[in-house]
Design a protein around this motif. Structure first.
Motif, PDB file in Angstrom:
ATOM      1  N   ALA A  76      36.282  -5.429  32.729  1.00  0.00           N
ATOM      2  CA  ALA A  76      37.405  -6.000  31.979  1.00  0.00           C
ATOM      3  C   ALA A  76      36.908  -6.841  30.810  1.00  0.00           C
ATOM      4  O   ALA A  76      37.567  -7.784  30.381  1.00  0.00           O
ATOM      5  CB  ALA A  76      38.293  -6.834  32.898  1.00  0.00           C
ATOM      6  N   SER A  77      35.745  -6.496  30.289  1.00  0.00           N
ATOM      7  CA  SER A  77      35.163  -7.280  29.192  1.00  0.00           C
ATOM      8  C   SER A  77      36.090  -7.354  27.991  1.00  0.00           C
ATOM      9  O   SER A  77      36.128  -8.355  27.286  1.00  0.00           O
ATOM     10  CB  SER A  77      33.830  -6.666  28.779  1.00  0.00           C
ATOM     11  OG  SER A  77      34.005  -5.318  28.386  1.00  0.00           O
ATOM     12  N   ASN A  78      36.869  -6.278  27.762  1.00  0.00           N
ATOM     13  CA  ASN A  78      37.727  -6.258  26.573  1.00  0.00           C
ATOM     14  C   ASN A  78      38.832  -7.317  26.609  1.00  0.00           C
ATOM     15  O   ASN A  78      39.442  -7.614  25.597  1.00  0.00           O
ATOM     16  CB  ASN A  78      38.341  -4.864  26.359  1.00  0.00           C
ATOM     17  CG  ASN A  78      39.128  -4.391  27.550  1.00  0.00           C
ATOM     18  OD1 ASN A  78      38.612  -4.300  28.655  1.00  0.00           O
ATOM     19  ND2 ASN A  78      40.392  -4.103  27.340  1.00  0.00           N
ATOM     20  N   SER A  79      39.077  -7.885  27.798  1.00  0.00           N
ATOM     21  CA  SER A  79      40.089  -8.944  27.891  1.00  0.00           C
ATOM     22  C   SER A  79      39.609 -10.243  27.261  1.00  0.00           C
ATOM     23  O   SER A  79      40.401 -11.122  26.951  1.00  0.00           O
ATOM     24  CB  SER A  79      40.437  -9.202  29.358  1.00  0.00           C
ATOM     25  OG  SER A  79      39.304  -9.740  30.039  1.00  0.00           O
ATOM     26  N   GLY A  80      38.287 -10.372  27.086  1.00  0.00           N
ATOM     27  CA  GLY A  80      37.746 -11.615  26.548  1.00  0.00           C
ATOM     28  C   GLY A  80      37.741 -12.749  27.561  1.00  0.00           C
ATOM     29  O   GLY A  80      37.332 -13.868  27.253  1.00  0.00           O
TER      30      GLY A  80
ATOM     31  N   VAL B 133      45.653 -10.089  26.085  1.00  0.00           N
ATOM     32  CA  VAL B 133      45.291  -9.080  25.097  1.00  0.00           C
ATOM     33  C   VAL B 133      45.990  -7.760  25.388  1.00  0.00           C
ATOM     34  O   VAL B 133      46.702  -7.216  24.560  1.00  0.00           O
ATOM     35  CB  VAL B 133      43.768  -8.845  25.099  1.00  0.00           C
ATOM     36  CG1 VAL B 133      43.410  -7.774  24.074  1.00  0.00           C
ATOM     37  CG2 VAL B 133      43.056 -10.136  24.792  1.00  0.00           C
TER      38      VAL B 133
END
Lengths: 338, 396
Positions: free
Chosen positions: A252-256, A276
């Protein structure tokens, strides 16, 4: 080799009713290192991790362990073991994950009930091969006599000891990787130095698997310990239950969002952070954590939901961890609002 | 047909071991049979979804490079997630060089099809749909590639997404073309991405047709070099049904193309019709943030060669009715909040600015005014996005 296995199997079946199976076994078969290193065994028994087909008696070379704060899995009990091949050395520098040598295995059985009524549901194995870790799920049969490979996972109706009917999910091989993933590689997620009992690490040292004991032992509190600070319990829970995906390089890295224990930036752990790609998972709330207002926090909303598409974690639970929600609510309510 | 397959297999043999085709039929045990095929597939293999409806109870996933998942047509082979009990999306792809084509995903509980870190992925002739139409309880994204390079999404249909029908996030080198997106909150959204081409799509009856956004605080920040060209963007007047809290929940209905932040966006040769707030809107990101990398204003925007039909007659912005009345009953086709930097407009249509002077200023202080079409941005057209050799050949 094969015939002797069969013979032993028969002997064990005959002995299954005896009170102490282990005492009757005079010669232990070695753990099948080649099965750890290669191939995809169809049956859990092929590894030789257990001395009986029912998987109740661990091989003498397995070391059992617990975690201070465990991952919530619908209230299942977990029996955890690690296997390190003879002469192997574990790198235990730092307070994070133990670095196991090639040929190691981590074995975790999920069970409900106690004593006579205890039933095994599944056993997950992580195998450290020459080309990296491999995660495989094995599902126990109704007779509890063998666990077979369940590459595609399964969904099983279970009545928990507390009477609640749940739809338990055995993850498929890819879902194993969803959580056990960092920068595309499969890795263990449980055995972090900071979350392991010191006794276990000392035991590893006594067996010669690690040299000097690392610093930073047992930073995470023991889950359920009333004397532990609520803030520490909250951060420990997030580290263990969420951070394997919510960290740089995680699924879930893209969630920041970065929920690791060591993350000190308030925005990165979700404080006043807008969503996000949460979609309806946001539940009408504007930020992951709204200090002083747990009910306006996406994090609490998603932990309280059992609805797929909303519920977090996405995998591994179909029921709410009420105890954890209470800890999280208290933590957020007590946060300074300015 | 057989000859074609043989030729394709021969091609595949050149680089991989002998490719196999695994045929999966709907019916009893489809969940396990299909998931097992996706796990056991080898690079170069094709998993074929035979015609029919696959009733699924959990999300599916693919983690093997170079696999093709192909159905018998976007109306013939349907992955039906109406009774999904777990997972955050219908289908998840986490491997490279994957081709998805000719099937449908219906009623996923979360996102429809997500690919994460999956380079050189093709989404071709797919249908992703929430069959009940606009509804806040639908999943967020229909087609959802994120954190990857070289993405092709084409000839597909998406309907009912409560966020964006086609959403490309935190990625590079992207082509989104010839798709039909309708009754979503956002038809197509390119977010925190670079070198993207959105061309020849039809975006109709969404809340907003095509969005180009850049948000702070994400691993990848600083989107730009985005071309929105040759699209039909019409009647995007569906009430916003996004769950609150999401950035698209703030998109007014009646939005054609919306650019928020970004450096380098070219909106050219599109046909706009009947978008009741504004055909083209440029705005700054106005929420609080703490990210030194981030530029909240749209910078270097070129608007040229578009055709503008009726629109702007019922603007869904604060004081919109009054402003529209002041401009003869409809907002001009291009609206900026005034915070853009370097804007070139070659089209000879009126442009309205809300006259904001700083990021974060209250909209109550807006001073709506017509502004002259400026010519400040570099007007040289971006070079076309090119995908790696052989990639597009996979679907020809």
């Amino acid at each position: 080799m094969k015939s002797s296995l069969v013979l032993l199997g028969c002997a064990m079946l005959a002995l299954a009713g005896s009170a102490d199976v282990r005492a009757t076994i005079t010669q232990e078969l070695p753990i099948n290192d080649s099965a750890i290193m290669d191939g995809i065994p169809r049956n859990l028994s092929e590894f030789g991790f257990f001395q009986d087909p029912k998987g109740r008696v661990p091989h003498g070379n397995l070391i059992s362990y617990e975690l201070n704060t465990p991952l919530y899995s619908d209230g299942a009990d977990k029996l955890r073991y690690v296997y390190v091949p003879a002469g192997g050395r574990i790198d235990a520098s730092g307070d994070g994950l133990l670095q196991f040598p090639v040929g190691s295995a981590i074995i975790k059985t999920f069970a409900f009930g106690e004593g006579e009524t205890q039933r095994y549901i599944e056993t997950r194995v992580l195998l450290n091969r020459a080309d990296g870790w491999l995660a495989l799920p094995y599902r126990w049969n109704d007779d509890q006599t063998e666990a077979r490979l369940a590459l595609a996972g399964a969904r099983i109706p279970i009545t928990r000891p507390d009477g609640e009917e749940i739809s338990y999910r055995v993850p498929n091989k890819n879902q194993c990787k969803t959580c056990h993933s960092k920068n595309g590689d499969v890795i263990p997620i449980g055995p972090k130095v900071r979350n392991l009992p010191g006794e276990f690490l000392k035991g590893l040292a006594e067996r010669g698997f690690i040299g000097t004991l690392p610093a930073g032992l047992e930073q995470l509190p023991v889950w359920g310990d009333d004397s532990a600070s609520n803030g520490k319990l909250a951060r420990a829970y997030l580290d263990v239950n969420c951070a394997h995906c919510h960290q740089p390089g995680g699924s879930a890295s893209n969630s920041g969002l970065d929920l690791r224990w060591e993350q000190g930036d308030p925005h990165a752990i979700g404080i006043r952070k807008p969503p996000v790609a949460a979609g309806r998972g946001a539940g009408g709330h504007k930020v992951s954590i709204a200090p002083g207002d747990a009910s306006a926090s996406i994090l609490v909303y998603r932990m309280e939901s059992n609805d797929p598409g909303v519920a977090m974690p996405e995998l591994g639970r179909s029921t709410t961890d009420d105890q954890a929600v209470a800890v999280m609510r208290k933590w957020i309510e007590e946060m300074p609002t300015s | 047909m057989i000859r074609v397959t043989a030729a394709a297999m021969l091609l595949a043999t050149a680089s991989t071991a002998w490719a196999e085709t695994h045929r999966i039929s709907p019916g009893e045990g489809a969940q396990e049979r299909l998931q097992e095929a996706l796990i056991l597939a080898q690079p170069g293999d094709t998993v074929v979804l035979e015609a029919g409806r696959f009733e699924l109870t959990d999300g599916l996933s693919l983690d093997v490079d170079g696999v093709t998942l192909r159905g018998a047509g976007m109306d013939a082979s349907v992955l039906d997630f109406t009774n999904q009990a777990g997972s955050g999306e219908g289908l998840l792809i986490t491997s490279d060089h994957v081709t998805l084509r000719n099937f449908a995903v219906e009623n996923a509980k979360g996102d429809g099809i997500k690919s994460k870190g999956a380079d050189q992925i093709i989404y071709h002739a797919l249908r992703v749909e929430w069959t009940n139409g606009p509804d806040a309880s639908n999943g967020a994204y229909g087609i959802y590639p994120v954190e990857a390079s070289n993405i092709l999404v084409q000839d597909s249909i998406v309907r009912g997404a409560s966020d964006a029908g086609i959403y490309v996030g935190q990625s590079e080198n992207i082509i989104v073309r010839r798709n039909y997106v309708y009754e979503n909150v956002a038809g197509i959204e390119i977010e925190n991405s670079n070198f993207a081409e959105v061309t020849h799509n039809i975006a109709g009856r969404n809340t907003g047709g095509i969005l180009v956004f850049d948000l702070p605080g994400l691993p990848k920040v600083g989107g730009g070099n985005v071309v929105v060209a040759n699209n039909i963007v019409a009647s995007n007047n569906t009430d916003n049904f996004a769950p609150e809290g999401n950035i698209v929940a703030a998109v007014p209905y009646g939005t054609g193309v919306m650019v928020m932040a970004n450096k380098g966006v070219q909106v050219v040769n599109n046909a706009f019709e009947d978008n009741l707030t504004s055909h083209i809107m440029l705005i700054a990101y106005i929420q609080e943030y703490d990210d030194e990398r981030y530029e909240p204003r749209p910078v270097d925007v070129l608007i040229a060669g578009n055709s503008y039909g009726a629109g702007g007659s019922a603007p869904d912005i604060a004081g919109g009715e009054m402003i529209a009345a002041a401009f003869g009953g409809a907002l001009p086709p291009i609206l900026t909040d005034g915070l853009h930097k370097r804007l070139s407009i070659e089209d000879t249509v009126p442009v309205i600015s809300l006259g904001m002077e700083r990021v974060g200023q209250s909209r109550a202080e807006a001073k709506p005014q017509l502004i002259n079409a400026l010519a400040a941005a570099d007007t040289a057209r971006f070079a076309p996005v090119t995908l790696p050799e052989g990639m597009e050949a996979r679907v020809q």
